[in-house]
Design a protein around this motif. Sequence first.
Motif, PDB file in Angstrom:
ATOM      1  N   ALA A 156     -19.094 -11.974 -18.182  1.00 45.17           N
ATOM      2  CA  ALA A 156     -18.003 -11.935 -18.982  1.00 45.17           C
ATOM      3  C   ALA A 156     -16.801 -12.049 -18.380  1.00 45.17           C
ATOM      4  CB  ALA A 156     -17.769 -10.582 -19.813  1.00 45.17           C
ATOM      5  N   ASP A 157     -15.852 -12.909 -18.790  1.00 45.95           N
ATOM      6  CA  ASP A 157     -14.621 -13.426 -18.350  1.00 45.95           C
ATOM      7  C   ASP A 157     -13.623 -12.280 -18.395  1.00 45.95           C
ATOM      8  OD1 ASP A 157     -12.506 -15.012 -17.481  1.00 45.95           O
ATOM      9  OD2 ASP A 157     -11.709 -15.085 -19.233  1.00 45.95           O
ATOM     10  N   PRO A 158     -13.167 -11.654 -17.090  1.00 44.95           N
ATOM     11  CA  PRO A 158     -12.410 -10.501 -17.076  1.00 44.95           C
ATOM     12  C   PRO A 158     -11.077 -10.710 -17.815  1.00 44.95           C
ATOM     13  CG  PRO A 158     -12.986 -11.162 -14.849  1.00 44.95           C
ATOM     14  CD  PRO A 158     -13.411 -12.237 -15.661  1.00 44.95           C
ATOM     15  N   GLU A 159     -10.298 -11.943 -18.064  1.00 46.41           N
ATOM     16  CA  GLU A 159      -9.260 -12.032 -18.728  1.00 46.41           C
ATOM     17  C   GLU A 159      -9.614 -11.600 -20.300  1.00 46.41           C
ATOM     18  OE1 GLU A 159      -6.414 -12.195 -17.575  1.00 46.41           O
ATOM     19  OE2 GLU A 159      -7.099 -12.349 -15.478  1.00 46.41           O
ATOM     20  N   THR A 160     -10.799 -12.374 -20.560  1.00 49.25           N
ATOM     21  CA  THR A 160     -11.312 -12.290 -22.161  1.00 49.25           C
ATOM     22  C   THR A 160     -11.456 -10.708 -22.486  1.00 49.25           C
ATOM     23  OG1 THR A 160     -12.182 -14.308 -22.080  1.00 49.25           O
ATOM     24  CG2 THR A 160     -12.829 -12.873 -23.802  1.00 49.25           C
ATOM     25  N   ALA A 176      -4.773  -2.607 -20.467  1.00 47.91           N
ATOM     26  CA  ALA A 176      -6.176  -2.680 -20.069  1.00 47.91           C
ATOM     27  C   ALA A 176      -5.999  -3.023 -18.617  1.00 47.91           C
ATOM     28  CB  ALA A 176      -6.881  -3.534 -20.829  1.00 47.91           C
ATOM     29  N   PHE A 177      -6.826  -2.527 -17.536  1.00 43.73           N
ATOM     30  CA  PHE A 177      -6.765  -2.918 -16.107  1.00 43.73           C
ATOM     31  C   PHE A 177      -8.217  -3.211 -15.833  1.00 43.73           C
ATOM     32  CE2 PHE A 177      -3.600   0.134 -17.247  1.00 43.73           C
ATOM     33  CZ  PHE A 177      -2.434  -0.498 -16.957  1.00 43.73           C
ATOM     34  N   LEU A 178      -8.422  -4.100 -14.882  1.00 44.19           N
ATOM     35  CA  LEU A 178      -9.780  -4.063 -14.044  1.00 44.19           C
ATOM     36  C   LEU A 178      -9.512  -3.203 -12.814  1.00 44.19           C
ATOM     37  CD1 LEU A 178     -11.235  -7.540 -12.994  1.00 44.19           C
ATOM     38  CD2 LEU A 178     -11.216  -5.596 -11.468  1.00 44.19           C
ATOM     39  N   ASP A 214     -21.309  -1.800  -8.787  1.00 47.01           N
ATOM     40  CA  ASP A 214     -22.864  -2.330  -8.402  1.00 47.01           C
ATOM     41  C   ASP A 214     -23.307  -2.898  -9.596  1.00 47.01           C
ATOM     42  OD1 ASP A 214     -22.483  -1.134  -6.001  1.00 47.01           O
ATOM     43  OD2 ASP A 214     -23.692   0.860  -6.720  1.00 47.01           O
ATOM     44  N   SER A 215     -23.092  -2.266 -10.920  1.00 45.62           N
ATOM     45  CA  SER A 215     -23.803  -2.930 -11.914  1.00 45.62           C
ATOM     46  C   SER A 215     -22.918  -3.919 -13.041  1.00 45.62           C
ATOM     47  CB  SER A 215     -24.434  -1.885 -12.911  1.00 45.62           C
ATOM     48  OG  SER A 215     -25.201  -0.876 -12.265  1.00 45.62           O
ATOM     49  N   GLY A 216     -21.624  -3.855 -12.668  1.00 48.72           N
ATOM     50  CA  GLY A 216     -20.810  -4.527 -13.563  1.00 48.72           C
ATOM     51  C   GLY A 216     -19.278  -4.344 -13.180  1.00 48.72           C
ATOM     52  N   ILE A 217     -18.561  -4.825 -13.850  1.00 46.43           N
ATOM     53  CA  ILE A 217     -17.028  -4.794 -13.634  1.00 46.43           C
ATOM     54  C   ILE A 217     -16.324  -3.467 -14.562  1.00 46.43           C
ATOM     55  CG2 ILE A 217     -14.637  -5.835 -13.332  1.00 46.43           C
ATOM     56  CD1 ILE A 217     -16.026  -8.632 -13.327  1.00 46.43           C
ATOM     57  N   GLU A 218     -15.727  -2.646 -13.745  1.00 44.69           N
ATOM     58  CA  GLU A 218     -15.247  -1.607 -14.325  1.00 44.69           C
ATOM     59  C   GLU A 218     -13.839  -1.641 -14.762  1.00 44.69           C
ATOM     60  OE1 GLU A 218     -14.632   3.206 -13.621  1.00 44.69           O
ATOM     61  OE2 GLU A 218     -16.180   2.081 -12.588  1.00 44.69           O
ATOM     62  N   TYR A 219     -13.359  -1.373 -16.101  1.00 39.97           N
ATOM     63  CA  TYR A 219     -12.269  -1.726 -16.787  1.00 39.97           C
ATOM     64  C   TYR A 219     -11.921  -0.313 -17.289  1.00 39.97           C
ATOM     65  CZ  TYR A 219     -13.620  -6.634 -16.822  1.00 39.97           C
ATOM     66  OH  TYR A 219     -14.059  -7.854 -16.458  1.00 39.97           O
ATOM     67  N   GLU A 220     -10.428  -0.108 -17.344  1.00 39.17           N
ATOM     68  CA  GLU A 220      -9.933   1.015 -18.025  1.00 39.17           C
ATOM     69  C   GLU A 220      -8.757   0.707 -19.166  1.00 39.17           C
ATOM     70  OE1 GLU A 220      -8.470   4.706 -15.797  1.00 39.17           O
ATOM     71  OE2 GLU A 220      -6.477   4.128 -16.238  1.00 39.17           O
ATOM     72  N   VAL A 221      -8.841   1.191 -20.152  1.00 39.40           N
ATOM     73  CA  VAL A 221      -7.795   0.780 -21.384  1.00 39.40           C
ATOM     74  C   VAL A 221      -7.148   2.174 -21.615  1.00 39.40           C
ATOM     75  CG1 VAL A 221      -9.592   1.129 -23.122  1.00 39.40           C
ATOM     76  CG2 VAL A 221      -7.479   0.048 -23.496  1.00 39.40           C
ATOM     77  N   ALA A 222      -5.788   2.084 -21.651  1.00 42.70           N
ATOM     78  CA  ALA A 222      -5.138   3.370 -22.129  1.00 42.70           C
ATOM     79  C   ALA A 222      -3.952   3.198 -23.223  1.00 42.70           C
ATOM     80  CB  ALA A 222      -4.222   3.720 -20.837  1.00 42.70           C
ATOM     81  N   GLU A 260     -19.743  -7.872 -31.074  1.00 46.98           N
ATOM     82  CA  GLU A 260     -19.262  -8.602 -31.906  1.00 46.98           C
ATOM     83  C   GLU A 260     -19.068 -10.038 -31.006  1.00 46.98           C
ATOM     84  OE1 GLU A 260     -15.943  -7.703 -33.852  1.00 46.98           O
ATOM     85  OE2 GLU A 260     -16.841  -6.295 -35.106  1.00 46.98           O
ATOM     86  N   HIS A 261     -18.537  -9.801 -29.876  1.00 44.47           N
ATOM     87  CA  HIS A 261     -18.358 -10.930 -28.518  1.00 44.47           C
ATOM     88  C   HIS A 261     -19.299 -11.095 -27.729  1.00 44.47           C
ATOM     89  CE1 HIS A 261     -14.682  -9.992 -30.606  1.00 44.47           C
ATOM     90  NE2 HIS A 261     -14.103 -11.411 -30.219  1.00 44.47           N
ATOM     91  N   GLY A 262     -20.734 -10.453 -27.831  1.00 42.39           N
ATOM     92  CA  GLY A 262     -21.818 -10.805 -27.031  1.00 42.39           C
ATOM     93  C   GLY A 262     -21.468 -10.255 -25.633  1.00 42.39           C
TER      94      GLY A 262
END
Length: 437
Positions: free
Chosen positions: A342-346, A369-371, A376-384, A411-413
């Motif tokens: 998945a695209d990080p910006e999206t 939201a932040f990267l 190990d398994s994926g990119i971790e994000y935080e939304v506040a 919805e966005h796969g």
Amino acid sequence: MEHSGFGKMLDDLLRDAGGPGFFWQLGVLAACLLVAWPLARHVTGRLEARYESSSFSLRLAAVSLERAMFPLIGWLLVLTARFALAPFLSISVLRLALVPLFGISSLYVGFYILRRVLSGNGQLHGMLVLVEKVLTTVVWLGMALYVLGVLSDVMAWMHAVRFSIGGKHDVSLASTLMGVVWILLTVLAAMWFGSWLEERLMRAPSLDSNLKVVLTRIAKALLLLVSLLLSLSLVGIDLTVLSVFGGALGVGLGLGLQKIASNYISGFIILLDRSVKLGDQITVDKYTGIVSQIRTRYTVVRNGDGETLVPNEQLVAQSVQNHSFSGTNVRVATRVQADYAADPETVITLLQDCVRGLPRVLPEPAPAAFLVMFADSGIEYEVAVNIADPQNGKLGVQSAMNRAIWRTFREHGISIPYPQREMRVLAADAASAPPLA
């Protein structure tokens, strides 16, 4: 006929019984009570309307005050009739009726003061029922002794019973009981005035909540001290003897009561420096919740699991996270992982959009939201997001955010990755082969 076994009041009543004056007195007494009934109902209705929206202690006390109206108004009317009819006929019935009317009205007025002092915060004080029962017994016993005419004899006997204190001071039982009564009356008067002052301070819009609590506690402590000193002076106790007690109290505070003194002083420090205020959401040790009360020894922190009593010393000596220190807004955040495909910006844009507009989420400052990291398994994000009502808890907002993120990712796969492990299976002959030299 003489009735030496009875008091003068009953003696006069028995002498007048059956005469025309006796029935005139009964009629006057009935008329006074019939007039007192609608007057008491009118006053009671006005009291109910006045205390309808008041606190628990005021509504509880008002019940006793309402019950006191009928005997009190009846006593005033009968007292007036007694002095008006005294020159014309005997007043033995009216004199006897004044005793229970005055006693019952005094009893309910005493209940009113006790309930104002010993109830609060929506709860009944544990001593209130016991004190009311003791007061009821004393008042009815005093009325019975007065009517029977033996009250003066009982008082004379109590004055005759004497004992020494410390081998130097000789006091009577009557003076001791009167001293206890004076102490109780002055302390109750001080506590009642303190409760009245607290209500006025709490309704003052110009004062800070912490300042209201500080002024209330200082006023109550000073009133209690003055009432004790005044009552001791009234019963004839030399106040210089308290210097010994003060020295012993100081030693006790230095040895065994230092924790209590520390919590008491810490409570005033918290209130004066305003580091923790009523309504703040704090985290101390392992407890997180809303500050609902700041008491003398402890602070009440309320959360979804109930109420926690945190010693005041702990709030001063340890680190405390005050989520409401800089304002009423509180930050609520949640973390989620997305697949590397998945695209990080999206993903960041979707995270910000899906939590915007949720219940209790403030539009400003806007959700962010932040990267956070490459896991190990994926990119971790935080939304506040920010909320303005932390007293209602944060878990409901976090749940709504997580549900919105789950729906948006589906919805966005965008998949939320599972932990990935790589497993190698070696051939059996390779595993049993001897190692190379």
